[in-house]
Structures are given as C-alpha cells and as structure tokens.
Design an enzyme around this catalytic site. Sequence first.
Site, PDB file in Angstrom:
ATOM      1  CG  MET A  35      -1.865  -1.209   1.198  1.00  0.00           C
ATOM      2  SD  MET A  35      -3.448  -0.921   1.976  1.00  0.00           S
ATOM      3  CE  MET A  35      -2.972  -0.640   3.651  1.00  0.00           C
ATOM      4  CG  LEU A  38       7.283   1.149  -0.974  1.00  0.00           C
ATOM      5  CD1 LEU A  38       8.025   0.838  -2.265  1.00  0.00           C
ATOM      6  CD2 LEU A  38       6.266   0.061  -0.669  1.00  0.00           C
ATOM      7  N   GLY A  41      11.352  -3.306   5.049  1.00  0.00           N
ATOM      8  CA  GLY A  41      10.638  -4.596   5.016  1.00  0.00           C
ATOM      9  C   GLY A  41      10.153  -4.904   3.600  1.00  0.00           C
ATOM     10  CG  HIS A  42       7.131  -2.493   1.823  1.00  0.00           C
ATOM     11  ND1 HIS A  42       7.056  -1.389   2.639  1.00  0.00           N
ATOM     12  CD2 HIS A  42       5.922  -3.102   1.892  1.00  0.00           C
ATOM     13  CE1 HIS A  42       5.857  -1.327   3.167  1.00  0.00           C
ATOM     14  NE2 HIS A  42       5.143  -2.345   2.740  1.00  0.00           N
ATOM     15  CD  GLN A  66      -6.163  -3.591   2.955  1.00  0.00           C
ATOM     16  OE1 GLN A  66      -6.131  -4.161   1.871  1.00  0.00           O
ATOM     17  NE2 GLN A  66      -5.127  -3.610   3.777  1.00  0.00           N
ATOM     18  CG  ASP A 183       1.100  -7.419   7.844  1.00  0.00           C
ATOM     19  OD1 ASP A 183       0.746  -6.819   8.857  1.00  0.00           O
ATOM     20  OD2 ASP A 183       1.736  -6.871   6.917  1.00  0.00           O
ATOM     21  CD  GLN A 186      -1.754  -8.764   4.445  1.00  0.00           C
ATOM     22  OE1 GLN A 186      -2.605  -7.918   4.633  1.00  0.00           O
ATOM     23  NE2 GLN A 186      -0.529  -8.442   4.044  1.00  0.00           N
TER      24      GLN A 186
HETATM   25  O1  PAF Z   1      -0.085  -5.699   3.632  1.00  0.00           O
HETATM   26  C1  PAF Z   1      -0.535  -4.782   2.900  1.00  0.00           C
HETATM   27  O2  PAF Z   1       0.120  -3.767   2.644  1.00  0.00           O
HETATM   28  C2  PAF Z   1      -1.935  -4.921   2.326  1.00  0.00           C
HETATM   29  O3  PAF Z   1      -2.801  -5.529   3.221  1.00  0.00           O
HETATM   30  C3  PAF Z   1      -1.974  -5.598   0.958  1.00  0.00           C
HETATM   31  C4  PAF Z   1      -1.504  -7.054   1.046  1.00  0.00           C
HETATM   32  C5  PAF Z   1      -1.113  -4.852  -0.033  1.00  0.00           C
HETATM   33  C6  PAF Z   1      -3.415  -5.626   0.424  1.00  0.00           C
HETATM   34  O4  PAF Z   1      -3.942  -4.349   0.282  1.00  0.00           O
END
Ligand code: PAF
Length: 315
Positions: A35, A38, A41-42, A66, A183, A186
């Site tokens: 999202m 960044l 981690g990303h 979400q 997460d 998730q």
């Molecule tokens: O972890 C996130 O940044 C979000 O939940 C994702 C997986 C990009 C979905 O919108």
Amino acid sequence: MAMTEPLVITDKNQMRQWSRSMRAQGKTIGLVPTMGYLHEGHLSLVREAHQRTHVIVVSIYVNPGQFAPTEDLSTYPSDFSGDIKKLNSVPGGVHVVFHPHNLYDYGAGKEERIEKEKEKKGDGDVSCLDNSGLGHETWIKVHNLEKGMCGKSRPIFFRGVATVVAKLFNIVEPDIAFFGKKDYQQWRIIQRMVRDLDFGIEVVGSEIVRDADGLALSSRNVYLSPELRTQALSINQSLYQAKRLAENGEANSIKLRDSVVHSIEEAGGKIDYVEVVDQENLEAVEETIVRPVVFCIAAWFGKVRLIDNMEMISV
Ligand code: PAF
C-alpha cells in the site's frame, strides 16, 4: 534484466498485457503487493523476489476495501516519489510499479452515478465514490483463519485484503507473490485462499525485518513519538523473552502469554490481543505447547496500533 527506472502502469488491462508479454518471452513474474510508503521490510521482499523470479512488479494501492468507515483512509501515509527512489535503490530495481487509481471502478454507468451523487450531496464532492466500491459486490472470505486476532477488532479487514489480493493476482498474473510474515494472519489467509481457489501461484512469506532497536518495521512507526517508541519496544522485547523462556523449558502457553502481557502493560501499552496460536490453522493453543506455534501481538501505544509476532518451531 538490468534496469533503472520502473515502468509505472496505472491501467489494469495494460498491466495484464505487460505480464502476458513477459510470460510469452519465458519470464517468470514476481509480485510484491503493497500500500506504498515503503520501508526496508518491503525492499527485503523485492530482494527476495530477485532471487526467485525474472521480472518484478510492485503494486502500490491503498485498498479502500480493507478500511472500515471509522478508519480514515485519507490519512494513510503516502510518498509515491519517495517509494520509487527506494525501489530504485535495490540492486536491479523493479520492472513495473502498478499504481491503479481505483480498482473498484468498473466504468459502466460511472458518469450517471457521479451526477446522482452530486445531486444528493449538493456540494459537488464526489470523493466518496472512490471508496464506495461503485457497485462492487463480490468478496472473498477465508472463514476460519480470518475470525480471530486482527479479525476480531477489524471485522471487514481480511475480507478486503483477500479480495484485493485476488484482484491483483488476476490482473498481474504472477508466478510467485511475496508477503511479509509480520502480517502473519494475512500471509496465512492469502496462502489458504490461493490453495482453496486454485490460483496456481506460490505465496512466499518473508521473515520480519526489524530496526536496530528490535522494533518490527511498519509504515505506522512514523506516528510514534520517541517516548511511545520506547514503550513499543516492549513488544519485541517481550517476544524474545518468551522465546528464551520457552527455549529454557517453559512449555505452558498461558504462562508464556502472561509474561508477554505483563511486560507490555508495564511499559504503558494497551493490549488488543496476545495469543499463542498454531502456525497453520491459527487456533489458540491454551495448553502445553507440543507443535509449532506463533506468538501474535497487537497493542496500542497512544493512538498507534502495532502488530508483531514470533514463530516458535520447537520448545
Ligand atoms: O499488507 C498490505 O500492505 C496490504 O494488506 C496488501 C496485502 C497490499 C493488500 O492491500
């Protein structure tokens, strides 16, 4: 494929065409869904993607699906040009940044709906249409895995995540998708969705990246004052402490859980949940730990809600 600036694609059909042309050239495609805003981690997910796939797509999309009406989507932090710079700093960069405006806009009838909305509101502000789903009515629910932990305090969250990730999978058509284990719930939900719906995509979970002081990286850390940040360190410190206790023979999950709760509350945090759960089905383990578990935490420090976890494979 060495490269510098990524191609920024905003249109979903163009995105799909790009992926298909890559696949036609025999290239495997990695997707890192984000999202934006960044952090390291990303970037570690991007580095992992470089090990596993030929070309890499990073999606940057703040998914309205979400966010509950009470959670403010408009204040979610964003820094698109900063994100591009960070992605360029990874050796090899990324090939595409998929940055759609609205993944719930299906076009047909939109003008009419905007006119109606204008009439209703009288102020010409149609920004709500960006979040409303514009007639979107299909949602994916991973029934059991989404019930507990974060699903309790954020009841529509995982439905929104699973749905948008399914959309991204259908648009980008990746071979492998990369998620952070921070997460944890998730990650498990996406794995289950992919298995149950036969997406044929490998879902990789990458290890949590921590700052030098141990705090798990999160876009929300920017909201912590120095004082709150010090308090928040109780999350990772208590997890490491529980791990040490377990390694020294403490196998009672309630005792281990209580030690974590105590440390966080003593530091000034407000617990949302602390749970010891089975790594696969995320069911609470409230007895002697005899199988791989993960300690999962969500806690508030001031107005900032942080999550963290630690896997304990054998105790
Ligand atoms: O972890 C996130 O940044 C979000 O939940 C994702 C997986 C990009 C979905 O919108």
